[in-house]
Design an enzyme around this catalytic site. Structure first.
Site, PDB file in Angstrom:
ATOM      1  N   GLU A   1      54.074  28.540  38.847  1.00  0.00           N
ATOM      2  CA  GLU A   1      53.892  29.964  38.557  1.00  0.00           C
ATOM      3  C   GLU A   1      54.235  30.316  37.111  1.00  0.00           C
ATOM      4  OE1 GLU A   1      52.748  32.492  40.540  1.00  0.00           O
ATOM      5  OE2 GLU A   1      52.299  31.047  42.129  1.00  0.00           O
TER       6      GLU A   1
ATOM      7  N   PRO B   1      48.769  32.882  46.658  1.00  0.00           N
ATOM      8  CA  PRO B   1      47.707  32.894  45.645  1.00  0.00           C
ATOM      9  C   PRO B   1      46.332  32.757  46.298  1.00  0.00           C
ATOM     10  CG  PRO B   1      48.665  30.717  45.786  1.00  0.00           C
ATOM     11  CD  PRO B   1      49.458  31.596  46.725  1.00  0.00           C
ATOM     12  N   ALA B   2      45.293  32.967  45.507  1.00  0.00           N
ATOM     13  CA  ALA B   2      43.919  32.842  46.031  1.00  0.00           C
ATOM     14  C   ALA B   2      43.666  31.403  46.500  1.00  0.00           C
ATOM     15  CB  ALA B   2      42.919  33.240  44.956  1.00  0.00           C
TER      16      ALA B   2
END
Length: 199
Positions: free
Chosen positions: A47, A139-140
Protein backbone atom coordinates in the site's frame (compact mmCIF):
# COMPACT_ATOMS: atom_id res chain seq x y z
CA UNK A 1 6.54 10.99 18.88
CA UNK A 2 8.53 8.13 17.31
CA UNK A 3 11.11 8.90 14.64
CA UNK A 4 9.35 7.70 11.51
CA UNK A 5 10.90 7.93 8.06
CA UNK A 6 8.22 9.74 6.11
CA UNK A 7 7.50 12.00 3.13
CA UNK A 8 5.73 11.73 -0.20
CA UNK A 9 8.04 9.14 -1.75
CA UNK A 10 8.55 5.38 -1.86
CA UNK A 11 10.90 4.11 0.84
CA UNK A 12 13.94 1.90 0.36
CA UNK A 13 14.04 -1.53 1.98
CA UNK A 14 16.28 -0.30 4.81
CA UNK A 15 13.91 2.61 5.48
CA UNK A 16 10.91 0.27 5.46
CA UNK A 17 12.67 -1.90 8.03
CA UNK A 18 13.04 1.03 10.42
CA UNK A 19 9.35 1.90 10.13
CA UNK A 20 8.32 -1.76 10.42
CA UNK A 21 10.06 -1.93 13.80
CA UNK A 22 7.93 1.02 14.98
CA UNK A 23 4.71 -0.56 13.65
CA UNK A 24 5.59 -3.83 15.39
CA UNK A 25 6.33 -2.15 18.73
CA UNK A 26 3.08 -0.18 18.63
CA UNK A 27 0.81 -3.15 17.98
CA UNK A 28 2.76 -5.68 20.05
CA UNK A 29 2.31 -3.33 23.04
CA UNK A 30 -1.43 -3.55 22.40
CA UNK A 31 -1.54 -7.33 22.43
CA UNK A 32 -1.62 -8.15 18.73
CA UNK A 33 -0.03 -11.46 17.73
CA UNK A 34 3.17 -11.61 15.72
CA UNK A 35 1.26 -13.30 12.90
CA UNK A 36 -1.33 -10.53 12.66
CA UNK A 37 1.29 -7.76 12.75
CA UNK A 38 3.37 -9.43 10.02
CA UNK A 39 0.23 -9.93 7.91
CA UNK A 40 -0.64 -6.24 8.24
CA UNK A 41 2.94 -5.23 7.37
CA UNK A 42 2.85 -7.38 4.23
CA UNK A 43 -0.11 -5.28 3.14
CA UNK A 44 1.39 -1.96 4.24
CA UNK A 45 4.43 -2.71 2.09
CA UNK A 46 2.22 -2.92 -1.01
CA UNK A 47 0.00 0.00 0.00
CA UNK A 48 2.59 2.57 1.06
CA UNK A 49 6.08 1.05 1.33
CA UNK A 50 5.34 1.35 5.09
CA UNK A 51 5.49 5.14 4.75
CA UNK A 52 3.03 7.21 6.79
CA UNK A 53 3.58 10.28 4.59
CA UNK A 54 2.92 8.90 1.10
CA UNK A 55 0.03 9.90 -1.15
CA UNK A 56 -1.59 7.56 -3.65
CA UNK A 57 0.37 7.80 -6.92
CA UNK A 58 2.40 10.54 -5.17
CA UNK A 59 -0.41 13.05 -5.90
CA UNK A 60 -1.13 15.18 -2.79
CA UNK A 61 -4.73 15.54 -1.65
CA UNK A 62 -6.03 13.06 -4.21
CA UNK A 63 -7.00 9.49 -3.42
CA UNK A 64 -5.47 7.61 -0.51
CA UNK A 65 -2.92 8.55 2.13
CA UNK A 66 -0.66 6.96 4.69
CA UNK A 67 0.38 3.52 5.88
CA UNK A 68 -2.82 1.80 4.75
CA UNK A 69 -3.84 4.41 2.14
CA UNK A 70 -7.08 5.63 3.70
CA UNK A 71 -9.35 6.60 0.82
CA UNK A 72 -10.39 9.34 0.77
CA UNK A 73 -7.59 10.66 2.95
CA UNK A 74 -10.15 12.66 4.96
CA UNK A 75 -11.25 9.42 6.65
CA UNK A 76 -7.99 9.65 8.54
CA UNK A 77 -7.25 13.41 8.56
CA UNK A 78 -10.67 14.41 9.94
CA UNK A 79 -10.27 11.94 12.80
CA UNK A 80 -6.62 12.76 13.54
CA UNK A 81 -6.96 16.56 13.55
CA UNK A 82 -3.97 18.94 13.67
CA UNK A 83 -0.61 17.31 12.99
CA UNK A 84 -2.12 14.44 11.00
CA UNK A 85 0.41 14.52 8.16
CA UNK A 86 3.63 12.47 8.33
CA UNK A 87 2.51 11.07 11.68
CA UNK A 88 2.95 7.31 11.94
CA UNK A 89 1.92 7.24 15.60
CA UNK A 90 -1.44 8.85 14.82
CA UNK A 91 -1.96 6.51 11.88
CA UNK A 92 -1.36 3.44 14.05
CA UNK A 93 -3.75 4.95 16.62
CA UNK A 94 -6.32 5.34 13.81
CA UNK A 95 -6.14 1.59 13.15
CA UNK A 96 -6.83 0.97 16.85
CA UNK A 97 -9.74 3.44 16.63
CA UNK A 98 -11.12 1.43 13.68
CA UNK A 99 -10.72 -1.76 15.70
CA UNK A 100 -12.69 -0.29 18.61
CA UNK A 101 -15.35 1.62 16.67
CA UNK A 102 -15.75 -0.42 13.48
CA UNK A 103 -16.36 0.93 10.02
CA UNK A 104 -13.30 -0.06 8.02
CA UNK A 105 -13.26 -3.81 8.68
CA UNK A 106 -15.95 -5.82 6.89
CA UNK A 107 -16.06 -9.60 7.31
CA UNK A 108 -16.24 -11.43 4.00
CA UNK A 109 -17.73 -14.79 3.09
CA UNK A 110 -14.26 -16.10 2.34
CA UNK A 111 -12.94 -14.90 5.72
CA UNK A 112 -15.76 -14.43 8.25
CA UNK A 113 -13.25 -13.23 10.86
CA UNK A 114 -13.81 -10.19 13.06
CA UNK A 115 -11.16 -7.49 13.36
CA UNK A 116 -10.54 -8.49 16.99
CA UNK A 117 -10.16 -12.17 16.00
CA UNK A 118 -7.60 -11.13 13.40
CA UNK A 119 -5.51 -9.25 15.97
CA UNK A 120 -5.40 -12.36 18.20
CA UNK A 121 -4.88 -14.95 15.48
CA UNK A 122 -1.96 -17.37 15.35
CA UNK A 123 -3.15 -18.60 11.95
CA UNK A 124 -1.00 -18.97 8.86
CA UNK A 125 0.69 -15.62 8.11
CA UNK A 126 0.02 -15.77 4.36
CA UNK A 127 -3.64 -16.51 5.01
CA UNK A 128 -3.88 -13.62 7.47
CA UNK A 129 -2.34 -11.28 4.90
CA UNK A 130 -5.17 -12.26 2.56
CA UNK A 131 -7.70 -11.69 5.36
CA UNK A 132 -6.38 -8.14 5.82
CA UNK A 133 -6.40 -7.57 2.05
CA UNK A 134 -10.05 -8.64 1.69
CA UNK A 135 -11.59 -7.54 4.99
CA UNK A 136 -9.71 -4.26 5.51
CA UNK A 137 -8.11 -2.94 2.31
CA UNK A 138 -10.58 -4.27 -0.30
CA UNK A 139 -8.68 -3.14 -3.45
CA UNK A 140 -10.10 -3.67 -6.94
CA UNK A 141 -7.57 -6.48 -7.53
CA UNK A 142 -7.93 -9.10 -4.79
CA UNK A 143 -5.43 -11.50 -6.35
CA UNK A 144 -2.22 -10.30 -4.71
CA UNK A 145 -0.35 -13.31 -3.29
CA UNK A 146 2.84 -11.23 -2.98
CA UNK A 147 1.34 -9.61 0.13
CA UNK A 148 1.44 -12.99 1.87
CA UNK A 149 5.05 -13.55 0.77
CA UNK A 150 5.95 -10.09 2.07
CA UNK A 151 4.22 -10.88 5.38
CA UNK A 152 6.39 -13.98 5.82
CA UNK A 153 9.49 -11.87 5.08
CA UNK A 154 8.47 -9.35 7.78
CA UNK A 155 7.86 -12.15 10.29
CA UNK A 156 11.35 -13.46 9.53
CA UNK A 157 12.96 -10.05 9.85
CA UNK A 158 11.22 -8.98 13.06
CA UNK A 159 11.28 -12.25 14.95
CA UNK A 160 14.33 -14.00 13.50
CA UNK A 161 12.49 -17.12 12.44
CA UNK A 162 10.08 -18.51 9.90
CA UNK A 163 6.43 -18.31 10.92
CA UNK A 164 5.14 -21.53 12.48
CA UNK A 165 3.21 -23.93 10.29
CA UNK A 166 -0.54 -23.90 10.85
CA UNK A 167 -1.55 -26.80 13.12
CA UNK A 168 -3.40 -28.66 10.34
CA UNK A 169 -0.38 -28.68 7.99
CA UNK A 170 2.24 -31.39 8.35
CA UNK A 171 5.53 -29.95 7.06
CA UNK A 172 6.89 -33.44 6.29
CA UNK A 173 5.00 -35.50 3.71
CA UNK A 174 4.12 -39.07 4.69
CA UNK A 175 6.50 -41.77 3.40
CA UNK A 176 5.56 -43.36 0.09
CA UNK A 177 4.17 -46.89 0.40
CA UNK A 178 6.26 -49.73 -0.99
CA UNK A 179 5.24 -50.68 -4.53
CA UNK A 180 3.16 -53.87 -4.74
CA UNK A 181 5.18 -57.00 -5.33
CA UNK A 182 4.60 -59.04 -8.46
CA UNK A 183 4.03 -62.77 -8.95
CA UNK A 184 4.15 -65.31 -6.14
CA UNK A 185 5.93 -62.87 -3.77
CA UNK A 186 2.69 -60.87 -3.53
CA UNK A 187 0.80 -63.89 -2.14
CA UNK A 188 0.27 -64.26 1.62
CA UNK A 189 2.77 -66.55 3.34
CA UNK A 190 0.08 -68.99 4.55
CA UNK A 191 -1.07 -69.57 0.96
CA UNK A 192 2.47 -70.16 -0.29
CA UNK A 193 2.97 -72.67 2.55
CA UNK A 194 -0.24 -74.53 1.62
CA UNK A 195 0.83 -74.75 -2.01
CA UNK A 196 4.18 -76.15 -0.90
CA UNK A 197 2.29 -78.84 1.06
CA UNK A 198 0.06 -79.69 -1.92
CA UNK A 199 -2.90 -77.70 -0.54
Amino acid sequence: MSEWITGNRYLSVSQQKKNAVLVNAFFEDRGWTRNSIAAMLGNMQSESSINPGIWESLKPYKGGYGLVQWTPYTKYSNWAGPGWQDNGDKECAMIIHELEDGGQWIETKKYPMSFREFTQSDGDVKMLADVWLRNYERPANLNQPQRGTQAVTWYNYLYGDKPPQPPDVDPTPPPKPDPPEEGWKALPLWLITKWGNGL
